[in-house]
Write a protein that holds these residues in place. Structure first.
Motif, PDB file in Angstrom:
ATOM      1  N   THR A 239     -13.307   3.667  -2.441  1.00 55.37           N
ATOM      2  CA  THR A 239     -13.042   2.237  -2.443  1.00 55.37           C
ATOM      3  C   THR A 239     -14.265   1.455  -2.898  1.00 55.37           C
TER       4      THR A 239
ATOM      5  N   LEU B 111       0.826  -1.205   0.000  1.00 52.36           N
ATOM      6  CA  LEU B 111       0.000   0.000   0.000  1.00 52.36           C
ATOM      7  C   LEU B 111       0.857   1.251   0.000  1.00 52.36           C
TER       8      LEU B 111
ATOM      9  N   SER C 259       2.374   1.583  -3.527  1.00 49.00           N
ATOM     10  CA  SER C 259       1.437   1.562  -4.646  1.00 49.00           C
ATOM     11  C   SER C 259       1.235   2.960  -5.237  1.00 49.00           C
TER      12      SER C 259
ATOM     13  N   ALA D 152     -10.538  -2.801  -7.767  1.00 48.04           N
ATOM     14  CA  ALA D 152      -9.814  -3.012  -6.505  1.00 48.04           C
ATOM     15  C   ALA D 152      -9.182  -4.400  -6.483  1.00 48.04           C
TER      16      ALA D 152
ATOM     17  N   CYS E 279      -1.377   5.727   3.569  1.00 46.89           N
ATOM     18  CA  CYS E 279      -1.918   6.371   2.365  1.00 46.89           C
ATOM     19  C   CYS E 279      -1.325   7.758   2.147  1.00 46.89           C
TER      20      CYS E 279
ATOM     21  N   LYS F  76      -1.245   3.547  -7.574  1.00 44.25           N
ATOM     22  CA  LYS F  76      -2.684   3.729  -7.773  1.00 44.25           C
ATOM     23  C   LYS F  76      -3.437   3.097  -6.613  1.00 44.25           C
ATOM     24  N   LYS F  77      -4.122   3.957  -5.862  1.00 41.13           N
ATOM     25  CA  LYS F  77      -4.894   3.466  -4.730  1.00 41.13           C
ATOM     26  C   LYS F  77      -6.089   4.378  -4.497  1.00 41.13           C
ATOM     27  N   THR F  78      -7.065   3.848  -3.791  1.00 38.69           N
ATOM     28  CA  THR F  78      -8.195   4.661  -3.364  1.00 38.69           C
ATOM     29  C   THR F  78      -8.037   4.896  -1.874  1.00 38.69           C
TER      30      THR F  78
ATOM     31  N   ILE G 189      -5.825  -0.978  -3.166  1.00 36.73           N
ATOM     32  CA  ILE G 189      -4.890  -0.911  -4.281  1.00 36.73           C
ATOM     33  C   ILE G 189      -5.685  -1.203  -5.555  1.00 36.73           C
TER      34      ILE G 189
END
Length: 82
Positions: A19, A6, A9, A28, A69, A11-13, A80
């Motif tokens: 999410t 995480l 990463s 996701a 994050c 690209k993540k929300t 992710i």
């Protein structure tokens, strides 16, 4: 502390709404849920993860998930998406 994937990463929300949208779109890959988050916030996401077969990783606190994050506040849910 949250998973290294995480942290690294690209690209993540971050947050329940983003999410949930990523889960609905099938984007996701892994979802992170804070153990101290309100159940009514995370329960729909947990249920959708089980339906879609997306792995869930429990994180001890919202504060540590927020730090993973790279935000200054706590975070209940992140994912992710790459």
């Amino acid at each position: 502390m949250a998973d290294e994937r995480l942290l690294s990463s690209r690209k993540k929300t971050v947050g329940a709404k983003q999410t949930l949208k990523a889960l609905e779109r099938g984007q996701a890959k892994t979802v992170y849920v804070a153990k101290d988050a309100d159940r009514f916030v995370v329960e729909p996401i947990i249920q959708l993860c089980s339906v879609k077969g997306v792995p869930i990783i429990q994180v001890d606190t919202m504060q540590s998930l927020g730090k993973a994050c790279r935000i200054e506040v706590g975070c209940a849910v992140a994912a992710i998406v790459e």
